[in-house]
Design a protein around this motif. Sequence first.
Motif, PDB file in Angstrom:
ATOM      1  N   GLU A 165      24.689  10.991  55.376  1.00 48.66           N
ATOM      2  CA  GLU A 165      25.207   9.765  55.981  1.00 48.66           C
ATOM      3  C   GLU A 165      26.644   9.902  56.465  1.00 48.66           C
ATOM      4  OE1 GLU A 165      24.643   6.857  52.967  1.00 48.66           O
ATOM      5  OE2 GLU A 165      22.453   6.964  53.037  1.00 48.66           O
ATOM      6  N   GLY A 166      27.133  11.135  56.513  1.00 47.55           N
ATOM      7  CA  GLY A 166      28.484  11.360  57.000  1.00 47.55           C
ATOM      8  C   GLY A 166      29.548  10.901  56.023  1.00 47.55           C
ATOM      9  N   VAL A 167      30.732  10.613  56.543  1.00 51.01           N
ATOM     10  CA  VAL A 167      31.879  10.258  55.711  1.00 51.01           C
ATOM     11  C   VAL A 167      31.603   9.012  54.872  1.00 51.01           C
ATOM     12  CG1 VAL A 167      34.296   9.553  55.761  1.00 51.01           C
ATOM     13  CG2 VAL A 167      33.498  11.327  57.331  1.00 51.01           C
ATOM     14  N   ALA A 168      30.894   8.046  55.446  1.00 50.24           N
ATOM     15  CA  ALA A 168      30.595   6.823  54.699  1.00 50.24           C
ATOM     16  C   ALA A 168      29.744   7.133  53.463  1.00 50.24           C
ATOM     17  CB  ALA A 168      29.870   5.822  55.596  1.00 50.24           C
ATOM     18  N   GLY A 169      28.768   7.994  53.616  1.00 55.25           N
ATOM     19  CA  GLY A 169      27.923   8.370  52.489  1.00 55.25           C
ATOM     20  C   GLY A 169      28.679   9.164  51.449  1.00 55.25           C
ATOM     21  N   TRP A 170      29.526  10.081  51.903  1.00 55.69           N
ATOM     22  CA  TRP A 170      30.338  10.866  50.969  1.00 55.69           C
ATOM     23  C   TRP A 170      31.263   9.948  50.170  1.00 55.69           C
ATOM     24  CZ3 TRP A 170      32.343  14.825  55.151  1.00 55.69           C
ATOM     25  CH2 TRP A 170      31.229  15.493  55.699  1.00 55.69           C
ATOM     26  N   GLY A 171      31.872   8.989  50.878  1.00 51.31           N
ATOM     27  CA  GLY A 171      32.769   8.047  50.215  1.00 51.31           C
ATOM     28  C   GLY A 171      32.042   7.192  49.205  1.00 51.31           C
ATOM     29  N   ASP A 172      30.832   6.751  49.554  1.00 52.51           N
ATOM     30  CA  ASP A 172      30.017   5.954  48.642  1.00 52.51           C
ATOM     31  C   ASP A 172      29.729   6.751  47.371  1.00 52.51           C
ATOM     32  OD1 ASP A 172      28.318   4.122  47.485  1.00 52.51           O
ATOM     33  OD2 ASP A 172      26.864   4.089  49.117  1.00 52.51           O
ATOM     34  N   LEU A 173      29.308   7.990  47.531  1.00 50.98           N
ATOM     35  CA  LEU A 173      29.016   8.865  46.395  1.00 50.98           C
ATOM     36  C   LEU A 173      30.266   9.090  45.541  1.00 50.98           C
ATOM     37  CD1 LEU A 173      26.866  10.739  45.071  1.00 50.98           C
ATOM     38  CD2 LEU A 173      27.676  12.561  46.603  1.00 50.98           C
ATOM     39  N   PHE A 174      31.378   9.288  46.199  1.00 51.47           N
ATOM     40  CA  PHE A 174      32.651   9.554  45.527  1.00 51.47           C
ATOM     41  C   PHE A 174      33.077   8.364  44.671  1.00 51.47           C
ATOM     42  CE2 PHE A 174      37.423  10.095  45.922  1.00 51.47           C
ATOM     43  CZ  PHE A 174      37.493  11.176  45.079  1.00 51.47           C
ATOM     44  N   VAL A 175      32.983   7.168  45.225  1.00 49.55           N
ATOM     45  CA  VAL A 175      33.357   5.958  44.488  1.00 49.55           C
ATOM     46  C   VAL A 175      32.451   5.762  43.277  1.00 49.55           C
ATOM     47  CG1 VAL A 175      33.414   3.434  44.608  1.00 49.55           C
ATOM     48  CG2 VAL A 175      34.429   4.792  46.442  1.00 49.55           C
ATOM     49  N   ARG A 176      31.157   5.983  43.455  1.00 48.03           N
ATOM     50  CA  ARG A 176      30.219   5.835  42.344  1.00 48.03           C
ATOM     51  C   ARG A 176      30.517   6.845  41.232  1.00 48.03           C
ATOM     52  NH1 ARG A 176      25.349   2.976  43.668  1.00 48.03           N
ATOM     53  NH2 ARG A 176      25.459   2.147  45.781  1.00 48.03           N
ATOM     54  N   ALA A 177      30.971   8.036  41.614  1.00 51.78           N
ATOM     55  CA  ALA A 177      31.329   9.052  40.617  1.00 51.78           C
ATOM     56  C   ALA A 177      32.603   8.666  39.870  1.00 51.78           C
ATOM     57  CB  ALA A 177      31.504  10.404  41.300  1.00 51.78           C
ATOM     58  N   ILE A 178      33.561   8.087  40.588  1.00 54.12           N
ATOM     59  CA  ILE A 178      34.801   7.640  39.943  1.00 54.12           C
ATOM     60  C   ILE A 178      34.493   6.568  38.892  1.00 54.12           C
ATOM     61  CG2 ILE A 178      36.964   6.377  40.301  1.00 54.12           C
ATOM     62  CD1 ILE A 178      37.185   7.771  43.031  1.00 54.12           C
ATOM     63  N   PHE A 179      33.733   5.557  39.297  1.00 50.54           N
ATOM     64  CA  PHE A 179      33.421   4.461  38.377  1.00 50.54           C
ATOM     65  C   PHE A 179      32.589   4.938  37.188  1.00 50.54           C
ATOM     66  CE2 PHE A 179      34.203   1.226  41.854  1.00 50.54           C
ATOM     67  CZ  PHE A 179      35.296   0.654  41.210  1.00 50.54           C
ATOM     68  N   CYS A 180      31.738   5.929  37.421  1.00 48.02           N
ATOM     69  CA  CYS A 180      30.903   6.442  36.341  1.00 48.02           C
ATOM     70  C   CYS A 180      31.749   6.958  35.191  1.00 48.02           C
ATOM     71  CB  CYS A 180      29.989   7.553  36.855  1.00 48.02           C
ATOM     72  SG  CYS A 180      28.988   8.308  35.551  1.00 48.02           S
ATOM     73  N   ASN A 181      32.658   7.869  35.474  1.00 49.34           N
ATOM     74  CA  ASN A 181      33.433   8.457  34.383  1.00 49.34           C
ATOM     75  C   ASN A 181      34.552   7.555  33.908  1.00 49.34           C
ATOM     76  OD1 ASN A 181      33.294  10.599  32.629  1.00 49.34           O
ATOM     77  ND2 ASN A 181      34.867  11.794  33.669  1.00 49.34           N
ATOM     78  N   LEU A 182      34.940   6.594  34.733  1.00 46.43           N
ATOM     79  CA  LEU A 182      35.848   5.555  34.251  1.00 46.43           C
ATOM     80  C   LEU A 182      35.184   4.804  33.094  1.00 46.43           C
ATOM     81  CD1 LEU A 182      38.463   3.799  34.699  1.00 46.43           C
ATOM     82  CD2 LEU A 182      37.027   2.336  36.127  1.00 46.43           C
ATOM     83  N   MET A 183      33.913   4.447  33.266  1.00 43.48           N
ATOM     84  CA  MET A 183      33.197   3.719  32.226  1.00 43.48           C
ATOM     85  C   MET A 183      32.944   4.595  30.987  1.00 43.48           C
ATOM     86  SD  MET A 183      32.946   0.679  33.175  1.00 43.48           S
ATOM     87  CE  MET A 183      32.063   0.260  31.652  1.00 43.48           C
ATOM     88  N   ILE A 184      32.539   5.848  31.213  1.00 43.34           N
ATOM     89  CA  ILE A 184      32.266   6.737  30.083  1.00 43.34           C
ATOM     90  C   ILE A 184      33.514   6.910  29.222  1.00 43.34           C
ATOM     91  CG2 ILE A 184      31.661   9.091  29.401  1.00 43.34           C
ATOM     92  CD1 ILE A 184      29.312   7.467  30.485  1.00 43.34           C
TER      93      ILE A 184
END
Length: 277
Positions: A165-184
């Motif tokens: 999905e290009g930059v938008a998809g990469w950014g979406d994945l990146f944000v989800r990864a940030i929030f994931c380990n923030l919660m852990i």
Amino acid sequence: MADQSQLFPGKQFISTVLGALETKTVMSGALIRIYLMRAAMAGTIIGVMYLTYYTVLAAFDGIARGELVGVGHMVGAVVFGFALVFIYYSKSELLTSNMMIVTVGAYYRSAAWWRLLRILVFCYAGNIIGGLFVALMVRLSTLGGGEVGAEMSEAVDHKLAYLGEGVAGWGDLFVRAIFCNLMINLAMLLVYNGLIKSDVGKMLVMIASVFVFGFVGFEHSVANTVLFMIVGLQQSLDIGLVLGNLGIVLLGNYIGGGLLIGLYYAYANDDRRFHRD
């Protein structure tokens, strides 16, 4: 004079983390085989519990096609939450929580940078070994067949689709990864700071944090690694997309756990500036 326990309420957290770091530094050096075994157990736990998560999804989908998807996700996320509990109480080594620990150590200069990096590299290697063991066991059984396999395959397709999905998809994945380990690591912060005294309280915090990541759809590097191996032994996957996903998620996980929890609280509880002033 202001009460330092109020000015720096996270000192117990810092002390506990630095103590854990000292143990991990020794184990990843002189006791490397034992350290890899502990990391492999974490990967195994993630693999078994992630398989259980998708089995729960398949079970609810089998009860009422499409009508209980949300309920299945909620129940599955609660069940998967026990993975962090099992890892913590079995003294296993998980990459994502170690991201926070080594960053606190780096801030306080408790170990050389290459020793800190060694902890992460060997931890991830052990997590992969454990995940591969689960993937092989699933391949040799019917555990990953039928609706369960379909759920996992669909999840992999969804995770790899971000890369297309290009930059938008990469950014979406990146944000989800940030929030994931923030919660852990927010959960580990609460466990390590000494304010939660009971084991039941600690378990509820860990289950709740993983529930959020599992239900909302955040991205966890070790869980993704294990899922890719399980599905990859069943069908062919685009290795480039897999590595792209893991690269983005690893970086996002480090920012979420290492910087937003580890560095943030290391700085906020550094009383050395207070004494200088």
